[in-house]
Design an enzyme around this catalytic site. Structure first.
Site, short mmCIF file in Angstrom:
data_model
loop_
_atom_site.label_atom_id
_atom_site.label_comp_id
_atom_site.label_asym_id
_atom_site.label_seq_id
_atom_site.Cartn_x
_atom_site.Cartn_y
_atom_site.Cartn_z
N LYS B 61 0.84 -1.20 0.00
CA LYS B 61 0.00 0.00 0.00
C LYS B 61 0.87 1.25 0.00
O LYS B 61 0.60 2.21 -0.74
CB LYS B 61 -0.96 -0.02 1.21
CG LYS B 61 -2.02 -1.10 1.08
CD LYS B 61 -2.84 -1.33 2.35
CE LYS B 61 -3.76 -2.55 2.17
NZ LYS B 61 -4.48 -2.93 3.40
N GLN B 105 -5.28 -1.80 9.56
CA GLN B 105 -4.93 -3.09 8.97
C GLN B 105 -5.46 -4.21 9.86
O GLN B 105 -5.19 -4.25 11.05
CB GLN B 105 -3.39 -3.19 8.83
CG GLN B 105 -2.92 -4.41 8.05
CD GLN B 105 -3.32 -4.36 6.58
OE1 GLN B 105 -3.25 -3.32 5.93
NE2 GLN B 105 -3.76 -5.48 6.06
N ASP B 130 -11.59 2.32 3.38
CA ASP B 130 -11.76 0.87 3.24
C ASP B 130 -13.23 0.53 2.96
O ASP B 130 -13.55 -0.60 2.58
CB ASP B 130 -11.33 0.16 4.53
CG ASP B 130 -10.02 -0.60 4.36
OD1 ASP B 130 -9.58 -0.81 3.20
OD2 ASP B 130 -9.43 -1.00 5.38
#
Ligand SMILES: NC(=O)C1=CN([C@@H]2O[C@H](COP(=O)(O)OP(=O)(O)OC[C@H]3O[C@@H](n4cnc5c(N)ncnc54)[C@H](OP(=O)(O)O)[C@@H]3O)[C@@H](O)[C@H]2O)C=CC1
Ligand SMILES: NC(=O)C1=CN([C@@H]2O[C@H](COP(=O)(O)OP(=O)(O)OC[C@H]3O[C@@H](n4cnc5c(N)ncnc54)[C@H](OP(=O)(O)O)[C@@H]3O)[C@@H](O)[C@H]2O)C=CC1
Lengths: 311, 311
Positions: B61, B105, B130
């Site tokens: 990422k 995460q 997200d």
């Protein structure tokens, strides 16, 4: 639940089921009054304007609330009310400690444009007893059936299906319709009760064939008697959410209510079928009452919690 | 997109598709810098603990963000971090005007129990790149694909399907899996692109037969190569979200990545198929980047709006 003369199916009565729930709710309201004397669940029904169909629905809700011991208030706003005025009213009700549940009767009947999503999302999710707030929708979609409030019509349908005793887990369920208030949450509830769910809508090809594969068929399309006998898998549970008014010269009113399913035809093949009226309709109203009682129970629980518990 | 030697299917390359999106995003970031000199999208990647797989994903990422011109910050919390500490950190990032997107995460690697839902719902929905906040989930479920952020993996899959040119509206789509991050939003996106969607899971009966009815088959079950050739309808588009590590003594690492689909077998019947790796994986990362750029664009738009516009 009786055997219907027109076919093999047993009638899945929403009148019977909702009476049972009503008795249960009366007891729960009584128990609340015993925990905190004088405490009663409070429901605010907000209406903008005065559509005749809305008036009928609201009267039914007020009557049910009264019978159960819920303190229901009919909050009327004039047709001249703007979106901002509705939002201010909702804000006031959100703050009111005596109101545990709030619904806005849809559609609003205003001279001004009022965005229904803005209205629905302005209700405090903890008072959203219609289960239509985006947060509550998100909970249902992802299988969290505990945190929020379940939308009334699909939740009522689940109650009806459970009464048949048919095993939902592993069954093939087909939902005709994908609206925000019926089809979409219906398919989610069936999915999280572990059915394999197919969602159909106006772009679906071979609709009849898809319906005919369903062990459990829920119809919510708003098309009078569109689902015929040949669409039904023998032995299926058929739930008809439709409420359609059609012409009937034999009636004094010249009108008659029918569902989205051709009842007589479908009843020849189904194992269980809901009538219209007297099927899903009364379940929707009683589930609103149950959500209101639940909201009040949760509120009282928070009130009576030891004050030092910070979470 | 090339013809694969092992079968008739064309390879639906996530590497190719994500490169194209990357180029588009570079231009959008450049345009932002021209509107407000010095302005760059800011992304915070919060990690609790130091799981090796998480480290790999985060590196990927960060690398993508760098290439596009996104200012990505790796916010590391120790394994001793409690849920409250994570929430405080998120609150800080929610307030930070230079951070436009926030992700945590998953799974958190802490000595304490941390509820993933509590964490996901603590991110400001306007920074939830997200797309996992319950509000954003609710928007997707009810077909509002504009207000919030779409979850990355399903959104990346939609991009891949669109590249095939296959008509989604009216097609029969089957999704294997109903998880919060992949299967559930995947079926919702397909539904709102007007496919007729069947969602399957571990309780589904006749799984093979259901898969074999799909014009578009999306697999997200986490079972190495479970979906075989016979499960594929000839001409279907097959999307494999699975990432499974299996033993392979011929590799230096002794391991190899495979999907949930038996690629060689399925490729004989499919019209299009995604490889693993190089299929859905790169699309997930690039969709995170796209959401971050979008979040920054929305923020800048609000900043540059005339101040007297109160809504
Ligand atoms: N019993 C109760 O308490 C309640 C009953 N109802 C009744 O349930 C029914 C549905 O209500 P609601 O969901 O609000 O209605 P909507 O009009 O919002 O949604 C109808 C759905 O059916 C689909 N549809 C329409 N025509 C067809 C067709 N020919 N073939 C396949 N799908 C079709 C539409 O597809 P698309 O999305 O592609 O347009 C849409 O998803 C109505 O009769 C309503 O009166 C509703 C609420 C409560
Ligand atoms: N490419 C990417 O960037 C990403 C890839 N992934 C990969 O996608 C896959 C799925 O991930 P995720 O959704 O998070 O996984 P989950 O484990 O959360 O969900 C798996 C789903 O598959 C269903 N399932 C499991 N086994 C079977 C079976 N034998 N038959 C039918 N259904 C089954 C489960 O059913 P039930 O609900 O009944 O348990 C569940 O709904 C994994 O391989 C994961 O690594 C995930 C995220 C991102």
């Amino acid at each position: 639940m009786s055997t219907d003369a027109t076919g093999a199916a047993r009638v899945l009565s929403g009148n019977d089921a909702s009476s049972d729930v009503k008795e249960e709710l009366k007891k729960r309201v009584e128990a609340l009054g015993q925990k905190l004397p004088g405490f009663r669940p409070g429901l605010a029904i907000v209406q903008v304007g005065g559509r005749e169909d809305s008036n009928v629905y609201i009267r039914m809700k007020l009557k049910n609330a009264e019978a159960i011991g819920i303190n229901a208030t009919h909050v009327k706003l004039p047709r001249s009310a703007t979106e901002v005025e509705v939002l201010l009213k909702l804000n006031e009700l959100n703050q009111d400690p005596n109101i545990h549940g709030i619904i806005v009767q849809m559609p609003p009947d205003s001279e001004h444009y009022i965005n229904p999503h803005t209205i629905t999302d302005a209700v405090n999710p903890e008072k959203d007893v219609d289960g239509l707030h985006t947060m509550n929708e998100g909970h249902v979609a992802t299988g969290d059936l505990e945190t929020g409030f379940l939308p009334c019509t699909p939740n009522g349908v689940m109650e009806l299906i459970k009464r048949t005793g048919v095993k939902i887990a592993g069954s093939d369920a087909v939902v005709l319709g994908r609206s925000k208030i019926v089809g979409t949450p219906m398919s989610e509830l069936l999915k999280w009760h572990h059915a394999t769910v197919t969602v159909c809508h106006s772009k679906t090809k071979d609709l009849e064939q898809k319906a005919a594969a369903a062990d459990i068929l829920v119809v919510a399309i708003g098309r009078a008697e569109m689902v015929k006998e040949s669409w039904i898998k023998p032995g299926a549970v058929v739930i008809d959410c439709g409420i359609n008014s059609i012409d009937d010269p034999t009636k004094k009113s010249g009108k008659r209510l029918v569902g989205d399913v051709d009842y007589k035809g479908a009843a020849k093949r189904a194992s269980w079928i809901t009538p219209v009226p007297g099927g899903v309709g009364p379940m929707t109203v009683i589930m609103l009452m149950r959500n209101t009682v639940l909201a009040a129970e949760k509120m009282l629980e928070r009130l009576l919690q030891p004050k030092w518990n910070l979470r």
